[in-house]
Design an enzyme around this catalytic site. Sequence first.
Site, PDB file in Angstrom:
ATOM      1  CG  ASP A  82      24.212 -28.510 -13.352  1.00 17.70           C
ATOM      2  OD1 ASP A  82      25.054 -28.918 -12.534  1.00 17.70           O
ATOM      3  OD2 ASP A  82      24.496 -27.748 -14.315  1.00 17.70           O
ATOM      4  CG  HIS A  83      25.293 -25.664 -10.332  1.00 13.12           C
ATOM      5  ND1 HIS A  83      26.356 -25.568  -9.472  1.00 13.12           N
ATOM      6  CD2 HIS A  83      25.816 -25.986 -11.538  1.00 13.12           C
ATOM      7  CE1 HIS A  83      27.476 -25.808 -10.129  1.00 13.12           C
ATOM      8  NE2 HIS A  83      27.177 -26.074 -11.386  1.00 13.12           N
ATOM      9  CG  ASP A 104      26.741 -25.063  -5.940  1.00 16.49           C
ATOM     10  OD1 ASP A 104      27.540 -25.022  -4.981  1.00 16.49           O
ATOM     11  OD2 ASP A 104      26.881 -24.360  -6.967  1.00 16.49           O
ATOM     12  CD  GLU A 134      30.600 -26.321  -6.657  1.00 15.73           C
ATOM     13  OE1 GLU A 134      29.701 -26.612  -7.461  1.00 15.73           O
ATOM     14  OE2 GLU A 134      31.191 -25.220  -6.656  1.00 15.73           O
ATOM     15  N   GLY A 185      31.456 -21.600 -18.000  1.00 16.57           N
ATOM     16  CA  GLY A 185      31.478 -20.598 -19.078  1.00 16.57           C
ATOM     17  C   GLY A 185      32.822 -20.615 -19.791  1.00 16.57           C
ATOM     18  N   GLY A 213      32.336 -27.237 -15.686  1.00 18.35           N
ATOM     19  CA  GLY A 213      33.044 -26.267 -16.529  1.00 18.35           C
ATOM     20  C   GLY A 213      33.836 -26.941 -17.635  1.00 18.35           C
ATOM     21  CG  ASN A 234      28.433 -31.041 -14.798  1.00 18.14           C
ATOM     22  OD1 ASN A 234      28.438 -32.265 -14.736  1.00 18.14           O
ATOM     23  ND2 ASN A 234      27.796 -30.287 -13.929  1.00 18.14           N
ATOM     24  CB  THR A 237      29.617 -22.588 -22.197  1.00 20.33           C
ATOM     25  OG1 THR A 237      29.134 -22.355 -20.879  1.00 20.33           O
ATOM     26  CG2 THR A 237      29.830 -21.261 -22.892  1.00 20.33           C
TER      27      THR A 237
END
Length: 338
Positions: A82-83, A104, A134, A185, A213, A234, A237
Amino acid sequence: MALINLKDLLNHAKENKYAVGAFNVTNLGFIDYLIDAAIEENSPIILQIAEVHFKYMNLEEIVPAMINASKKVGVPICIHLDHGQSLETIVKAIRAGFTSVMFDGSKYPLEENIAITKEAVKIASSVGVSVEGEIGYIGGEVISEDSPTPQSPKKEFFTRVEEAVNFCKETGVDALAIAIGNVHGFYKGKPALDFERLSQIRDAVPVPLVLHGGSGISDEDFKKAVSLGICKINFYTAMSAAAVKRVREYLSENPGVVSYPDVVKKGMEEIKKVVRERLAVFGSSNMCAPEKTICISCSEESCNLVDPKMRPASRTILYGDLVEKISKEVISSFSKNK
Ligand code: 13P
């Protein structure tokens, strides 16, 4: 075996109108609980590790553990970076055994994002690993030890339809993460996803779309987003926060507790509960049931159903020296052309 790359998994999700949940793993303990959640829901799942979380674990140890655990079960599992923030990370992840990677490049100017993503696709596709890119900028914080500040999405960073089309054409990515009012977040206020933009992007680009997010988005909005073409969601948090809350409750109910594994278990059970609920909302529960014919690359011992649409190439492969050779060549040619 039940390992699969992102491309095959998300193409199935796209055709069958559901989204696959992608949950961040931050230590070895997550693996069994996330996989158990998928088994209990008869659902495919994506286990992902974000580069910002590398500080919590050793990739060379945790990825083989994820692969071994995935091979033993019947539900399809994709192991995803991821990222990823650089080509070096992409190569490191492929060598560690990820079946899929995200590069990303959203913080770079568009042309640079395209150029580096294209190189990532060249490296990864040569060994059957999928790539997520992305376009637009999602923003916010993928949480680590601090509490993230709630964020509002910035409209000027939303994904533009024409740019998304061009990005997919130029890079050859297998999946595209888009910014449509989603942030990582916690959200400041209620999330307001731009569904009109989502439909326009879905109609214009050929690849499955990814919503980052996920924490804070309502069940109703998730279902609408899935109906409009989101194939991967995804989520991190909220599951982390739910586990911490459960541990706090347990400690205050049992102030004398000294057994660390029991404390950890309470948190992990909460994570499993949250993940099961999300899989149901994303529409992937029971996708592994016989009538849904999504047996993908499960072993015949664990499952006798075969979906003819899923190719054997969806299985992960051995990378070794080949990856190193190709990666070095591509990175060096990329550096020369810079
Ligand atoms: P959340 O932590 O906001 O659920 O987002 C997770 C994510 O998008 C990881 O890439």
